[in-house]
Design a protein around this motif. Structure first.
Motif, PDB file in Angstrom:
ATOM      1  N   HIS A  71       8.913  69.220  17.428  1.00  0.00           N
ATOM      2  CA  HIS A  71       7.978  70.166  17.015  1.00  0.00           C
ATOM      3  C   HIS A  71       6.717  70.020  17.649  1.00  0.00           C
ATOM      4  CE1 HIS A  71      10.732  71.642  13.486  1.00  0.00           C
ATOM      5  NE2 HIS A  71      10.883  70.641  13.469  1.00  0.00           N
ATOM      6  N   PRO A  72       6.700  70.335  18.743  1.00  0.00           N
ATOM      7  CA  PRO A  72       5.388  70.173  19.619  1.00  0.00           C
ATOM      8  C   PRO A  72       4.277  70.941  19.059  1.00  0.00           C
ATOM      9  CG  PRO A  72       7.095  70.768  21.109  1.00  0.00           C
ATOM     10  CD  PRO A  72       7.837  71.030  19.693  1.00  0.00           C
ATOM     11  N   LYS A  73       3.152  70.585  19.484  1.00  0.00           N
ATOM     12  CA  LYS A  73       1.968  71.323  18.748  1.00  0.00           C
ATOM     13  C   LYS A  73       1.547  72.426  19.635  1.00  0.00           C
ATOM     14  CE  LYS A  73      -2.866  70.422  17.178  1.00  0.00           C
ATOM     15  NZ  LYS A  73      -3.846  69.230  17.197  1.00  0.00           N
ATOM     16  N   ALA A  74       1.064  73.504  18.895  1.00  0.00           N
ATOM     17  CA  ALA A  74       0.833  74.638  19.726  1.00  0.00           C
ATOM     18  C   ALA A  74      -0.896  74.598  19.826  1.00  0.00           C
ATOM     19  CB  ALA A  74       1.048  75.964  18.646  1.00  0.00           C
ATOM     20  N   PRO A  75      -1.431  75.072  20.890  1.00  0.00           N
ATOM     21  CA  PRO A  75      -2.828  75.019  21.289  1.00  0.00           C
ATOM     22  C   PRO A  75      -3.576  75.732  20.078  1.00  0.00           C
ATOM     23  CG  PRO A  75      -1.607  76.266  22.912  1.00  0.00           C
ATOM     24  CD  PRO A  75      -0.537  76.020  21.930  1.00  0.00           C
ATOM     25  N   SER A  76      -4.685  75.283  19.557  1.00  0.00           N
ATOM     26  CA  SER A  76      -5.374  75.361  18.374  1.00  0.00           C
ATOM     27  C   SER A  76      -6.168  77.019  18.678  1.00  0.00           C
ATOM     28  CB  SER A  76      -6.952  74.801  18.246  1.00  0.00           C
ATOM     29  OG  SER A  76      -7.594  75.165  17.261  1.00  0.00           O
ATOM     30  N   LEU A  77      -6.204  77.917  17.688  1.00  0.00           N
ATOM     31  CA  LEU A  77      -6.746  79.360  17.825  1.00  0.00           C
ATOM     32  C   LEU A  77      -7.965  79.180  17.346  1.00  0.00           C
ATOM     33  CD1 LEU A  77      -3.551  79.949  18.152  1.00  0.00           C
ATOM     34  CD2 LEU A  77      -4.173  82.098  17.377  1.00  0.00           C
ATOM     35  N   ARG A  78      -8.654  77.700  17.040  1.00  0.00           N
ATOM     36  CA  ARG A  78     -10.044  77.946  16.153  1.00  0.00           C
ATOM     37  C   ARG A  78     -11.059  78.397  17.156  1.00  0.00           C
ATOM     38  NH1 ARG A  78     -10.494  71.700  14.075  1.00  0.00           N
ATOM     39  NH2 ARG A  78      -9.362  71.372  16.116  1.00  0.00           N
ATOM     40  N   ARG A  79     -11.245  78.179  18.409  1.00  0.00           N
ATOM     41  CA  ARG A  79     -11.828  78.482  19.295  1.00  0.00           C
ATOM     42  C   ARG A  79     -11.256  79.906  20.179  1.00  0.00           C
ATOM     43  NH1 ARG A  79     -14.413  72.790  21.740  1.00  0.00           N
ATOM     44  NH2 ARG A  79     -15.175  72.111  19.749  1.00  0.00           N
ATOM     45  N   ALA A  80     -10.326  80.555  19.649  1.00  0.00           N
ATOM     46  CA  ALA A  80      -9.774  81.750  20.474  1.00  0.00           C
ATOM     47  C   ALA A  80     -10.851  82.638  20.382  1.00  0.00           C
ATOM     48  CB  ALA A  80      -8.588  82.159  19.862  1.00  0.00           C
ATOM     49  N   LYS A  81     -10.870  83.625  21.381  1.00  0.00           N
ATOM     50  CA  LYS A  81     -11.883  84.587  21.418  1.00  0.00           C
ATOM     51  C   LYS A  81     -11.063  86.015  21.503  1.00  0.00           C
ATOM     52  CE  LYS A  81     -11.999  84.474  26.502  1.00  0.00           C
ATOM     53  NZ  LYS A  81     -12.704  84.518  27.739  1.00  0.00           N
TER      54      LYS A  81
END
Length: 333
Positions: A8-18
Motif C-alpha cells: 500500500h504505497p503512500k500517495a502524495p499529500s493534498l495538504r498543500r494542493a492548490k
C-alpha cells in the motif's frame, strides 16, 4: 497514512494542493491537485495555458487511432497534465508507482445539427467511437511458444471498457470507464463530460505500479494494491467544479427540455473480448516474473483457472459513489 508500504504505497499529500483554474471560452473549470512531480518524468507537468479558445482550430490537433491514422471529425486539445510518485517504506521499498493524468477537450466536428453532446446517448456514442479506435483496437502480434505455429495472431493490449457507469459528482455528470491491461502494468481510468454541444472534456488517469518480480498486469495485482492510487484519483475528481458559459448552459437546458433523457447508456466489452483476454493475460503472466521452481522447463505462468477468475472478477460492475442506475448497453453486439 503516515508511511507507505510496498503493498500500500503512500500517495502524495493534498495538504498543500492548490486549486487549478481553466477558462474554456467562458466555461470555468477548476480542480484541486498537488504539485506535479515524478522521478520518471522528463519534464515537470502542469505548465499548460490557463485560457483556451474552443473556437480556435489552432488550439486542437488531430486525434490519432491505434494505427496512428487520424480519427475523422475528432480533434483534441490538452488543458492539463500531471504526474505523481507513490512510495513504500523509505530506504526499503522506495518508488512503488505513479499516477499520470491527462485532461483534455475533444471537439466533435461531424455531429448532425439536431444532435448535442449534452444528450447522454450522443456523448456515450462519441466516447465509444474514440475508445474503439484507440484502446480496443490496440493490437499486437504475440511471440508464441510453438515455433511451428505460423498463424498470424492479433491480440489486444487491453480489455476495455469495464466498470462503465454514469456518475453525478458535485452536479457534474461523468461517463466513467476503466481499461484492464493485458500485457503492460499500466492501467487507465477515463472520465468524460460535455461542456458544449460539440465539445466534451476527458480526464484520463494512468496508474503504474512497480515492484520487483511482478512485471506483468496479473502479478502486479498480487504485490501492489491499486487502492491508494484510485483513492488519489477520486480526491482530484471529487474537487472538480465546472461552470458552463451562458451559451453552453442554455444548450444544456434546451436538451434537457426537448430530448427525453431515459436511462443513460453504458459501454460494455463483448464475451469474445473477455475470453480472448484470459488467453492473453495468461500468456504474459510470466513476463518479468520468476517463481520458486528450479525446473528449467517451468514457464512460470499462472494457473489458467486463476487468470480466468481474475478476469471474471474484473468485469463485475462495481458502482461508485454517485453512480446512476445501470442503463442499457450502447455497444452491445
Amino acid at each position: 497514512m503516515l508511511i507507505g508500504t510496498r503493498r500500500h504505497p503512500k500517495a502524495p499529500s493534498l495538504r498543500r494542493a492548490k486549486r487549478i483554474e481553466k477558462d474554456l471560452s467562458g466555461t470555468k473549470v477548476s480542480f484541486v491537485a498537488p504539485v506535479s512531480y515524478s522521478p520518471l518524468t522528463i519534464r515537470q507537468a502542469g505548465g499548460e495555458e490557463a485560457e483556451f479558445d474552443l473556437s480556435n482550430a489552432e488550439c486542437f490537433k488531430p486525434e490519432l487511432a491505434a494505427d496512428q491514422t487520424e480519427i475523422p471529425g475528432v480533434r483534441t486539445a490538452t488543458i492539463f497534465t500531471g504526474s505523481w510518485a507513490f512510495r513504500g517504506l523509505p530506504f526499503v521499498h522506495g518508488y512503488c508507482g505513479s499516477v499520470n493524468c491527462h485532461f483534455g477537450v475533444k471537439r466533435v466536428e461531424n455531429l448532425p445539427v439536431n444532435e448535442s453532446l449534452f444528450d447522454s446517448r450522443v456523448l456515450a456514442r462519441e466516447v465509444n467511437k474514440c475508445l474503439e479506435l484507440t484502446v480496443v483496437n490496440d493490437f499486437h502480434e504475440p511471440v508464441l511458444d510453438d515455433p511451428f505455429d505460423i498463424t498470424v495472431y492479433q491480440w489486444p493490449g487491453y480489455l476495455s471498457p469495464i466498470n462503465c457507469q454514469w456518475l453525478s459528482i458535485e452536479t457534474i455528470d461523468w461517463l466513467y470507464l476503466e481499461n484492464q491491461p493485458l500485457t503492460r502494468v499500466m492501467s487507465s481510468n477515463t472520465w468524460s463530460t460535455a461542456i458544449s454541444d460539440r465539445h466534451y472534456m476527458t480526464c484520463s488517469f494512468y496508474i503504474k505500479r512497480s515492484t520487483l518480480n511482478a512485471g506483468n498486469p496479473y502479478r502486479i495485482e498480487q504485490r501492489v494494491s491499486s487502492d491508494n492510487f484510485l483513492a488519489f484519483m477520486h480526491k482530484i475528481m471529487g474537487s472538480f467544479k465546472i461552470e458552463l458559459s451562458p451559451s453552453a448552459q442554455a444548450e444544456k437546458e434546451r436538451v434537457k427540455l426537448q430530448i427525453i433523457q431515459q436511462s443513460r447508456p453504458i459501454l460494455l466489452c463483448t464475451t469474445e473480448q473477455v475470453e480472448l483476454s484470459k488467453q492473453v493475460l495468461h500468456h504474459y503472466s510470466n513476463r518479468g516474473y520468476r517463481g520458486s521452481s528450479k525446473d528449467p522447463n517451468e514457464t512460470h505462468r499462472a494457473d489458467p483457472k486463476d487468470v480466468s477468475a481474475f478476469i471474471e472478477e474484473r468485469i463485475k460492475p462495481r458502482p461508485l459513489p454517485g453512480s446512476y442506475a445501470k442503463g442499457p448497453a450502447l455497444n452491445e453486439k
